[in-house]
Design a protein around this motif. Structure first.
Motif, PDB file in Angstrom:
ATOM      1  N   ILE A 101      -5.298  -0.219   4.636  1.00 36.32           N
ATOM      2  CA  ILE A 101      -5.031  -1.166   5.722  1.00 36.32           C
ATOM      3  C   ILE A 101      -3.547  -1.118   6.067  1.00 36.32           C
ATOM      4  O   ILE A 101      -2.699  -1.195   5.180  1.00 36.32           O
ATOM      5  CB  ILE A 101      -5.431  -2.604   5.301  1.00 36.32           C
ATOM      6  N   PRO A 102      -3.210  -1.008   7.369  1.00 30.78           N
ATOM      7  CA  PRO A 102      -1.794  -0.975   7.753  1.00 30.78           C
ATOM      8  C   PRO A 102      -1.092  -2.311   7.486  1.00 30.78           C
ATOM      9  O   PRO A 102      -1.710  -3.376   7.571  1.00 30.78           O
ATOM     10  CB  PRO A 102      -1.833  -0.663   9.251  1.00 30.78           C
ATOM     11  N   LEU A 103       0.198  -2.217   7.159  1.00 32.80           N
ATOM     12  CA  LEU A 103       1.019  -3.407   6.912  1.00 32.80           C
ATOM     13  C   LEU A 103       1.825  -3.740   8.162  1.00 32.80           C
ATOM     14  O   LEU A 103       2.333  -2.849   8.833  1.00 32.80           O
ATOM     15  CB  LEU A 103       1.982  -3.154   5.742  1.00 32.80           C
ATOM     16  N   GLU A 127      -4.202   0.112  -0.140  1.00 33.07           N
ATOM     17  CA  GLU A 127      -5.642   0.340  -0.287  1.00 33.07           C
ATOM     18  C   GLU A 127      -6.297  -0.940  -0.784  1.00 33.07           C
ATOM     19  O   GLU A 127      -5.834  -1.551  -1.742  1.00 33.07           O
ATOM     20  CB  GLU A 127      -5.917   1.493  -1.261  1.00 33.07           C
ATOM     21  N   ILE A 128      -7.360  -1.333  -0.101  1.00 31.29           N
ATOM     22  CA  ILE A 128      -8.103  -2.535  -0.486  1.00 31.29           C
ATOM     23  C   ILE A 128      -9.586  -2.204  -0.562  1.00 31.29           C
ATOM     24  O   ILE A 128     -10.026  -1.144  -0.102  1.00 31.29           O
ATOM     25  CB  ILE A 128      -7.879  -3.692   0.520  1.00 31.29           C
ATOM     26  N   LEU A 139      -2.571  -6.205   7.329  1.00 26.94           N
ATOM     27  CA  LEU A 139      -2.071  -7.168   6.335  1.00 26.94           C
ATOM     28  C   LEU A 139      -0.654  -7.541   6.722  1.00 26.94           C
ATOM     29  O   LEU A 139       0.179  -6.670   6.974  1.00 26.94           O
ATOM     30  CB  LEU A 139      -2.091  -6.555   4.927  1.00 26.94           C
ATOM     31  N   LYS A 140      -0.382  -8.835   6.753  1.00 23.33           N
ATOM     32  CA  LYS A 140       0.948  -9.302   7.146  1.00 23.33           C
ATOM     33  C   LYS A 140       1.846  -9.417   5.914  1.00 23.33           C
ATOM     34  O   LYS A 140       1.427  -9.889   4.870  1.00 23.33           O
ATOM     35  CB  LYS A 140       0.849 -10.645   7.862  1.00 23.33           C
ATOM     36  N   VAL A 141       3.086  -8.942   6.052  1.00 24.86           N
ATOM     37  CA  VAL A 141       4.084  -9.007   4.979  1.00 24.86           C
ATOM     38  C   VAL A 141       5.243  -9.859   5.486  1.00 24.86           C
ATOM     39  O   VAL A 141       5.923  -9.487   6.441  1.00 24.86           O
ATOM     40  CB  VAL A 141       4.597  -7.595   4.604  1.00 24.86           C
ATOM     41  N   ASP A 142       5.452 -11.021   4.840  1.00 17.78           N
ATOM     42  CA  ASP A 142       6.546 -11.923   5.225  1.00 17.78           C
ATOM     43  C   ASP A 142       7.812 -11.470   4.498  1.00 17.78           C
ATOM     44  O   ASP A 142       7.879 -11.521   3.272  1.00 17.78           O
ATOM     45  CB  ASP A 142       6.177 -13.359   4.845  1.00 17.78           C
ATOM     46  N   ILE A 167      -6.602  -2.613  -4.268  1.00 20.09           N
ATOM     47  CA  ILE A 167      -6.826  -1.427  -5.101  1.00 20.09           C
ATOM     48  C   ILE A 167      -5.478  -0.802  -5.471  1.00 20.09           C
ATOM     49  O   ILE A 167      -5.288  -0.326  -6.577  1.00 20.09           O
ATOM     50  CB  ILE A 167      -7.727  -0.393  -4.368  1.00 20.09           C
ATOM     51  N   SER A 168      -4.532  -0.808  -4.526  1.00 18.05           N
ATOM     52  CA  SER A 168      -3.191  -0.274  -4.804  1.00 18.05           C
ATOM     53  C   SER A 168      -2.597  -1.031  -5.990  1.00 18.05           C
ATOM     54  O   SER A 168      -2.955  -2.182  -6.254  1.00 18.05           O
ATOM     55  CB  SER A 168      -2.281  -0.466  -3.588  1.00 18.05           C
ATOM     56  N   GLY A 169      -1.665  -0.405  -6.708  1.00 21.07           N
ATOM     57  CA  GLY A 169      -1.038  -1.026  -7.877  1.00 21.07           C
ATOM     58  C   GLY A 169      -0.328  -2.330  -7.529  1.00 21.07           C
ATOM     59  O   GLY A 169       0.365  -2.410  -6.521  1.00 21.07           O
ATOM     60  N   LEU A 170      -0.509  -3.345  -8.368  1.00 25.01           N
ATOM     61  CA  LEU A 170       0.111  -4.656  -8.144  1.00 25.01           C
ATOM     62  C   LEU A 170       1.630  -4.563  -8.099  1.00 25.01           C
ATOM     63  O   LEU A 170       2.289  -5.303  -7.387  1.00 25.01           O
ATOM     64  CB  LEU A 170      -0.300  -5.642  -9.253  1.00 25.01           C
TER      65      LEU A 170
END
Length: 195
Positions: A101-103, A127-128, A139-142, A167-170
């Protein structure tokens, strides 16, 4: 949900002939869907792609049948940028799908605004996994939490919609700030005795 009509592909026509008719050749396939060739309107495909991207589920209307699918791969013309061919991945009903998913970065970073830092976008997508109906378009990144030069935003800091699993690493860094460094050009002194 966005719908795109797929027509049966005439096997006698070359891909160039199909494109001249304002259509593009496509293939759709999936775990429970055999690979099927077809054509779609170029104009309708471009509209659909702008709205859905590669992360939103669309309905492929194939005659009387409907398939939930993702745009999986697009071949674009190197000069015009127009699509020449597309692949669709048909989702198995009741199964979750893994998608990148794009950020989208939003807000104002105090480090950038007040301290002259440079925003470094480390990741462009994550990846989700989610059921098709729960897939977000983005996905929104503040970035307002980037206050100091040592500040980072990790994948774990991003708020995910209900039903979505990361799914991507935390610990994956999504964004950070860097100090703007001025490059100093070294000037060598001229040896006057050689002149």
């Amino acid at each position: 949900m966005i719908t795109l009509t797929v027509e049966k592909r005439d096997s006698k026509l070359t891909p160039e002939a199909i494109r001249e008719k304002g259509m593009i050749p496509v293939v759709f396939y999936g775990p429970k869907q055999k690979s099927t060739s077809g054509t779609v309107s170029t104009v309708e495909f471009i509209k659909t792609y702008k709205k859905a991207g590669e992360s939103s589920v669309i309905i492929l209307k194939d005659g009387s049948e409907e398939h939930e699918a993702l745009i999986h791969d697009i071949d674009v013309h190197p000069v015009t940028g127009k699509p020449r061919h597309a692949d669709f991945y048909v989702i198995e009903k009741g199964k979750k799908v893994k998608v990148n998913i794009p950020l989208v970065f939003e807000g104002i970073s105090p480090a950038v605004k007040d301290k002259g830092a440079i925003l470094v976008k480390v990741a462009r997508e994550l990846e989700i996994e989610a059921a098709p109906k729960d897939l977000p378009h983005e996905l929104k990144v503040d970035i307002s939490s980037l206050v100091e030069f040592s500040s980072n935003i990790h994948a774990r800091d991003i708020k995910l919609p209900a039903g979505v699993t990361l799914i991507s690493g935390l610990e994956e860094i999504v964004a950070s700030v860097a100090e703007a460094k001025e490059e100093v050009e070294e000037v060598k002194p001229v040896d006057m005795s050689t002149i």
